[in-house]
Design a protein around this motif. Structure first.
Motif, PDB file in Angstrom:
ATOM      1  N   LYS A 172       0.819  -1.216   0.000  1.00 31.42           N
ATOM      2  CA  LYS A 172       0.000   0.000   0.000  1.00 31.42           C
ATOM      3  C   LYS A 172       0.857   1.272   0.000  1.00 31.42           C
ATOM      4  CE  LYS A 172      -4.259  -1.673   2.218  1.00 31.42           C
ATOM      5  NZ  LYS A 172      -5.202  -1.238   1.148  1.00 31.42           N
ATOM      6  N   TRP A 173       1.918   1.289   0.845  1.00 31.47           N
ATOM      7  CA  TRP A 173       2.612   2.561   1.070  1.00 31.47           C
ATOM      8  C   TRP A 173       4.130   2.503   0.842  1.00 31.47           C
ATOM      9  CZ3 TRP A 173      -0.098   0.733   5.779  1.00 31.47           C
ATOM     10  CH2 TRP A 173      -1.464   1.051   5.748  1.00 31.47           C
ATOM     11  N   GLY A 174       4.684   1.319   0.614  1.00 34.11           N
ATOM     12  CA  GLY A 174       6.133   1.194   0.524  1.00 34.11           C
ATOM     13  C   GLY A 174       6.663   1.278  -0.884  1.00 34.11           C
ATOM     14  N   SER A 175       7.993   1.323  -0.980  1.00 38.89           N
ATOM     15  CA  SER A 175       8.656   1.277  -2.275  1.00 38.89           C
ATOM     16  C   SER A 175       9.943   0.478  -2.125  1.00 38.89           C
ATOM     17  CB  SER A 175       8.980   2.677  -2.782  1.00 38.89           C
ATOM     18  OG  SER A 175      10.063   3.242  -2.062  1.00 38.89           O
ATOM     19  N   LYS A 176      10.323  -0.207  -3.179  1.00 38.34           N
ATOM     20  CA  LYS A 176      11.528  -1.033  -3.161  1.00 38.34           C
ATOM     21  C   LYS A 176      12.757  -0.184  -2.850  1.00 38.34           C
ATOM     22  CE  LYS A 176      14.137  -4.345  -5.932  1.00 38.34           C
ATOM     23  NZ  LYS A 176      14.262  -5.026  -7.246  1.00 38.34           N
ATOM     24  N   GLU A 178      13.021   2.654  -1.140  1.00 37.14           N
ATOM     25  CA  GLU A 178      13.077   3.093   0.264  1.00 37.14           C
ATOM     26  C   GLU A 178      13.521   1.950   1.174  1.00 37.14           C
ATOM     27  OE1 GLU A 178      12.337   6.092   2.124  1.00 37.14           O
ATOM     28  OE2 GLU A 178      12.879   6.861   0.153  1.00 37.14           O
ATOM     29  N   VAL A 179      12.978   0.749   0.915  1.00 30.97           N
ATOM     30  CA  VAL A 179      13.339  -0.399   1.751  1.00 30.97           C
ATOM     31  C   VAL A 179      14.808  -0.760   1.562  1.00 30.97           C
ATOM     32  CG1 VAL A 179      12.932  -2.861   2.172  1.00 30.97           C
ATOM     33  CG2 VAL A 179      10.987  -1.314   1.820  1.00 30.97           C
ATOM     34  N   GLU A 180      15.280  -0.740   0.323  1.00 31.96           N
ATOM     35  CA  GLU A 180      16.685  -1.079   0.075  1.00 31.96           C
ATOM     36  C   GLU A 180      17.631  -0.042   0.670  1.00 31.96           C
ATOM     37  OE1 GLU A 180      17.045  -1.690  -4.124  1.00 31.96           O
ATOM     38  OE2 GLU A 180      16.504  -3.813  -3.964  1.00 31.96           O
ATOM     39  N   GLU A 181      17.199   1.208   0.677  1.00 28.59           N
ATOM     40  CA  GLU A 181      18.057   2.275   1.200  1.00 28.59           C
ATOM     41  C   GLU A 181      18.055   2.319   2.725  1.00 28.59           C
ATOM     42  OE1 GLU A 181      18.355   7.155   1.218  1.00 28.59           O
ATOM     43  OE2 GLU A 181      17.199   6.173  -0.360  1.00 28.59           O
ATOM     44  N   ARG A 182      16.886   2.139   3.338  1.00 33.00           N
ATOM     45  CA  ARG A 182      16.772   2.359   4.790  1.00 33.00           C
ATOM     46  C   ARG A 182      16.666   1.066   5.596  1.00 33.00           C
ATOM     47  NH1 ARG A 182      12.369   5.255   6.604  1.00 33.00           N
ATOM     48  NH2 ARG A 182      13.677   6.164   8.247  1.00 33.00           N
ATOM     49  N   GLY A 183      16.465  -0.074   4.922  1.00 35.86           N
ATOM     50  CA  GLY A 183      16.483  -1.361   5.602  1.00 35.86           C
ATOM     51  C   GLY A 183      15.402  -1.521   6.653  1.00 35.86           C
ATOM     52  N   ILE A 184      15.809  -2.075   7.792  1.00 37.30           N
ATOM     53  CA  ILE A 184      14.861  -2.408   8.865  1.00 37.30           C
ATOM     54  C   ILE A 184      14.081  -1.186   9.330  1.00 37.30           C
ATOM     55  CG2 ILE A 184      14.763  -2.994  11.325  1.00 37.30           C
ATOM     56  CD1 ILE A 184      16.541  -5.293  10.858  1.00 37.30           C
ATOM     57  N   GLN A 185      14.733  -0.026   9.375  1.00 37.37           N
ATOM     58  CA  GLN A 185      14.036   1.162   9.853  1.00 37.37           C
ATOM     59  C   GLN A 185      12.798   1.452   9.012  1.00 37.37           C
ATOM     60  OE1 GLN A 185      14.834   2.662  12.705  1.00 37.37           O
ATOM     61  NE2 GLN A 185      12.943   3.835  12.439  1.00 37.37           N
ATOM     62  N   ASN A 219       1.709 -18.494  -1.595  1.00 38.20           N
ATOM     63  CA  ASN A 219       1.598 -17.420  -2.588  1.00 38.20           C
ATOM     64  C   ASN A 219       3.014 -16.954  -2.984  1.00 38.20           C
ATOM     65  OD1 ASN A 219       1.568 -14.441  -3.336  1.00 38.20           O
ATOM     66  ND2 ASN A 219      -0.625 -14.885  -3.381  1.00 38.20           N
ATOM     67  N   GLU A 220       3.362 -17.115  -4.267  1.00 37.35           N
ATOM     68  CA  GLU A 220       4.733 -16.873  -4.715  1.00 37.35           C
ATOM     69  C   GLU A 220       5.164 -15.417  -4.557  1.00 37.35           C
ATOM     70  OE1 GLU A 220       5.595 -18.421  -8.557  1.00 37.35           O
ATOM     71  OE2 GLU A 220       4.992 -20.471  -8.038  1.00 37.35           O
ATOM     72  N   GLU A 221       4.265 -14.484  -4.867  1.00 37.39           N
ATOM     73  CA  GLU A 221       4.603 -13.073  -4.735  1.00 37.39           C
ATOM     74  C   GLU A 221       4.890 -12.722  -3.276  1.00 37.39           C
ATOM     75  OE1 GLU A 221       2.699  -8.577  -5.283  1.00 37.39           O
ATOM     76  OE2 GLU A 221       1.417 -10.358  -5.486  1.00 37.39           O
ATOM     77  N   TYR A 222       4.006 -13.165  -2.408  1.00 35.30           N
ATOM     78  CA  TYR A 222       4.167 -12.850  -0.986  1.00 35.30           C
ATOM     79  C   TYR A 222       5.421 -13.520  -0.405  1.00 35.30           C
ATOM     80  CZ  TYR A 222      -0.563 -10.842  -0.928  1.00 35.30           C
ATOM     81  OH  TYR A 222      -1.669 -10.063  -1.156  1.00 35.30           O
ATOM     82  N   LEU A 223       5.687 -14.756  -0.837  1.00 34.26           N
ATOM     83  CA  LEU A 223       6.882 -15.454  -0.345  1.00 34.26           C
ATOM     84  C   LEU A 223       8.156 -14.729  -0.772  1.00 34.26           C
ATOM     85  CD1 LEU A 223       5.984 -19.234  -0.850  1.00 34.26           C
ATOM     86  CD2 LEU A 223       6.564 -18.129   1.322  1.00 34.26           C
ATOM     87  N   ALA A 224       8.150 -14.189  -1.989  1.00 34.74           N
ATOM     88  CA  ALA A 224       9.331 -13.460  -2.479  1.00 34.74           C
ATOM     89  C   ALA A 224       9.556 -12.184  -1.668  1.00 34.74           C
ATOM     90  CB  ALA A 224       9.155 -13.135  -3.960  1.00 34.74           C
ATOM     91  N   TRP A 228      12.718 -11.461   0.992  1.00 33.52           N
ATOM     92  CA  TRP A 228      13.490 -10.224   0.860  1.00 33.52           C
ATOM     93  C   TRP A 228      13.596  -9.524   2.209  1.00 33.52           C
ATOM     94  CZ3 TRP A 228      11.065  -5.093  -0.885  1.00 33.52           C
ATOM     95  CH2 TRP A 228      12.052  -4.116  -1.111  1.00 33.52           C
ATOM     96  N   PHE A 229      12.488  -9.453   2.942  1.00 32.34           N
ATOM     97  CA  PHE A 229      12.480  -8.842   4.275  1.00 32.34           C
ATOM     98  C   PHE A 229      13.429  -9.599   5.213  1.00 32.34           C
ATOM     99  CE2 PHE A 229       7.815  -7.180   3.839  1.00 32.34           C
ATOM    100  CZ  PHE A 229       8.254  -6.219   2.949  1.00 32.34           C
ATOM    101  N   VAL A 230      13.424 -10.927   5.132  1.00 28.26           N
ATOM    102  CA  VAL A 230      14.290 -11.750   5.986  1.00 28.26           C
ATOM    103  C   VAL A 230      15.760 -11.479   5.675  1.00 28.26           C
ATOM    104  CG1 VAL A 230      15.010 -14.121   6.565  1.00 28.26           C
ATOM    105  CG2 VAL A 230      12.574 -13.585   6.316  1.00 28.26           C
ATOM    106  N   ASP A 231      16.112 -11.441   4.396  1.00 31.96           N
ATOM    107  CA  ASP A 231      17.510 -11.213   3.998  1.00 31.96           C
ATOM    108  C   ASP A 231      18.007  -9.849   4.481  1.00 31.96           C
ATOM    109  OD1 ASP A 231      17.517 -13.661   2.788  1.00 31.96           O
ATOM    110  OD2 ASP A 231      17.201 -12.899   0.749  1.00 31.96           O
TER     111      ASP A 231
END
Length: 561
Positions: A172-176, A178-185, A219-224, A228-231
């Motif tokens: 809904k609100w995220g972007s790849k 932002e997540v790659e740049e800021r990680g867990i935060q 669900n393949e999309e959700y698992l991917a 990614w979140f785990v890694d």
């Protein structure tokens, strides 16, 4: 000497077993009260005499042995004074003949699994996780020293409804980017936003539950997205483990058991332990004064307890453990009581080998290191703050020190570890920087500095090749230090029996205090070569035992500070 005294008492006390006698033997608080003491109060009923009269009879019966200089009855105690020269010789012989003093083979052929650290994926590693990590790592080292094969398991919190919610929030609100740049935060902020939005629109919670159900169904999309979140999370966790110099044998988190929970449910059904309750499947535990253990939720998805049950069965089959230890907060006591009881009801005789090892809360004396949410203290912030403060102290007191960065890390991290493990684990821990990094108080830096002092003495004395003479180490300060060294093997065993690293931490402080007294009262670099060799040898032994004790806590010992 203690064993000799136990044998001597066993020959004259028929009302107690040798094991009973061994458990009653004490070390008197003052040297003038003897080296060992035996209380006679438990014998009063059997012998129909007062403890004082029994002590008098026993003292007389035990006198005359060559390894004892004196036996006294004082009140209800028998006080044993060992021949000092023989006592010193025995300790020196024991230490010199042991390739790894304090170790044993009591755990030979046995495996212990320890489940600890286990941070939640997509959330910062906070100081609560730091406690379980430090305690678990110390227990691993303690049991390893006793000859057990120890399997270190990081049961990552990487599965559950929260990941359905996080996936919804990300879509809904995220972007790849932002997540790659800021990680867990960034992941944490998305999760917080989900809950804020769900307060206004409860249907979001339904979306989160549905997303997790889809995740469980493959669900393949959700698992991917989940993978990614785990890694991303593991990459950040590994950075903290590297600072602490900690590793694991298995990073099998909750997700590892997602295809193993169906077997658990079926086994429970086969054993008629499962009942339906308000749409969920539970194991009733009313007969054991516990609420029911929920095994499957209304939508059929698994729950924390189901995955823990699956993990227990997997670990027993894979490792055939003699014990499986769970180092988690006190607030999980009920959860593990329920899970262990279910294993017991399933008829598994190893249920008694499952042990929950709880610990108290942790906090800062001031809130300086609070996160942006205002209620979480991040472990990495705390560790780096301690290293920086130690660096500042070194720059002020010893600016020319070689390897300053390495020493600051060893002392800064050691201070955190020692502060955590010095008190019983069930007690709450407070981080007070003024106390934590004090080189004169009962702190990690003080004990590490004692080791540094030992190294400094040995450098000044140089290569001393003479043989240690027991007769030259019978003064009060030397004897007191040798007694502490003599205690080390039993201390390691006591720490393991009680699952209590504080036993080692307290011992290291006692050893440091005993060395300080010896250092003040006994000049080491003297002209008499025999005396120099004997005292320098005692310094060398002290340094070795102190380093080993601190290693059992997960601490390192710099040679200069």
């Amino acid at each position: 000497m203690k064993n000799k005294i136990i044998d001597l008492l066993a020959a004259h006390v028929d009302a107690l077993t040798r094991q009973d006698i061994a458990g009653l033997i004490e070390i008197p608080p003052k040297a003038d009260m003897g080296d060992f003491a035996f209380p006679c109060f438990r014998l009063a009923k059997a012998y129909r005499k007062s403890p004082a009269l029994i002590a008098g009879d026993l003292a007389q019966a035990c006198s005359g042995e060559s390894f004892l200089s004196e036996v006294k009855a004082v009140g209800g105690y028998v006080n044993f004074y060992v021949d000092k020269q023989q006592y010193v010789k025995q300790i020196l012989d024991t230490v010199s003949s042991s390739p790894s003093y304090g170790s044993s083979d009591q755990g030979k052929g046995q495996t212990i699994c320890i489940d600890y650290s286990s941070p939640n994926v997509a959330k910062n590693f906070h100081i609560g996780h730091l406690r379980t990590t430090i305690i678990g790592n110390s227990l691993y080292k303690i049991f390893s020293k006793l000859g057990y094969k120890v399997v270190r398991i990081n049961h990552l919190g990487d599965w559950g409804t929260q990941f359905g919610k996080l996936i919804v929030a990300y879509k809904k609100w995220g972007s790849k980017e932002e997540v790659e740049e800021r990680g867990i935060q960034e992941l944490m902020e998305l999760y917080v936003r989900f809950h804020k939005e769900a307060e206004k629109d409860d249907s979001l919670n339904d979306e989160g539950r549905a997303a997790f159900a889809a995740l469980e169904q493959g669900n393949e999309e959700y698992l991917a997205i989940w993978k990614w979140f785990v890694d991303i999370s593991l990459k950040e966790f590994m950075r903290i483990y590297k600072i602490l110099d900690i590793d694991f044998d298995a990073y099998t988190g909750e997700s590892f058991y997602r295809d193993k929970t169906a077997e658990v449910v079926q086994l429970l059904k086969d054993k008629n332990l499962l009942v339906e309750s308000q749409g969920a499947e539970v194991v009733p535990l009313d007969d054991y004064d516990m609420p029911p253990c929920i095994v499957a939720k209304t939508d059929g998805s698994s729950i924390y307890a189901t995955r823990d049950l699956a993990a227990i069965l997997y670990r027993k089959r894979t490792y055939d453990f003699s014990k499986c230890l769970y180092v988690t907060g006190l607030e999980q006591k009920l959860h593990f009581s329920q899970v262990f009881k279910v294993i017991d009801l399933m008829g598994y005789d190893f249920a008694g080998d499952l042990v929950h090892i709880p610990y108290g809360l942790v906090s800062l004396k001031n809130g300086k290191l609070s996160s942006r949410e205002g209620n979480v203290i991040f472990a990495e912030d705390l560790l780096r703050e301690s290293i920086q403060k130690t660096t500042d102290i070194i720059n002020k007191k010893n600016p020319d020190l070689e390897n300053k960065e390495e020493v600051a890390q060893e002392v800064g991290i050691g201070a955190i570890i020692f502060n955590d493990l010095y008190n019983q684990r069930i007690k709450d821990v407070t981080f007070d920087w003024n106390k934590l990094l004090n080189f004169d108080g009962e702190t990690g830096p003080y004990v590490q500095y004692t080791y540094v002092r030992c190294c400094s003495v040995l450098r000044k004395v140089g290569d001393v090749s003479g043989v240690m003479e027991p007769s030259l180490l019978t003064d009060a300060a030397s004897l007191a230090l040798l007694k502490e060294i003599d205690r080390f093997p039993q201390v390691v065993k006591d720490a393991a029996d009680r699952y209590e690293p504080s036993v080692i931490a307290r011992y290291s402080m006692d050893l440091a205090h005993a060395f300080s007294r010896f250092y003040q009262e006994c000049q080491i670099n003297v002209e008499d070569e025999k005396l120099k060799a004997s005292r320098a040898g005692l310094v060398k032994i002290t340094a070795s035992v102190l380093k080993d004790a601190l290693a059992l806590l997960g601490m390192k010992c710099p040679e200069q500070m």
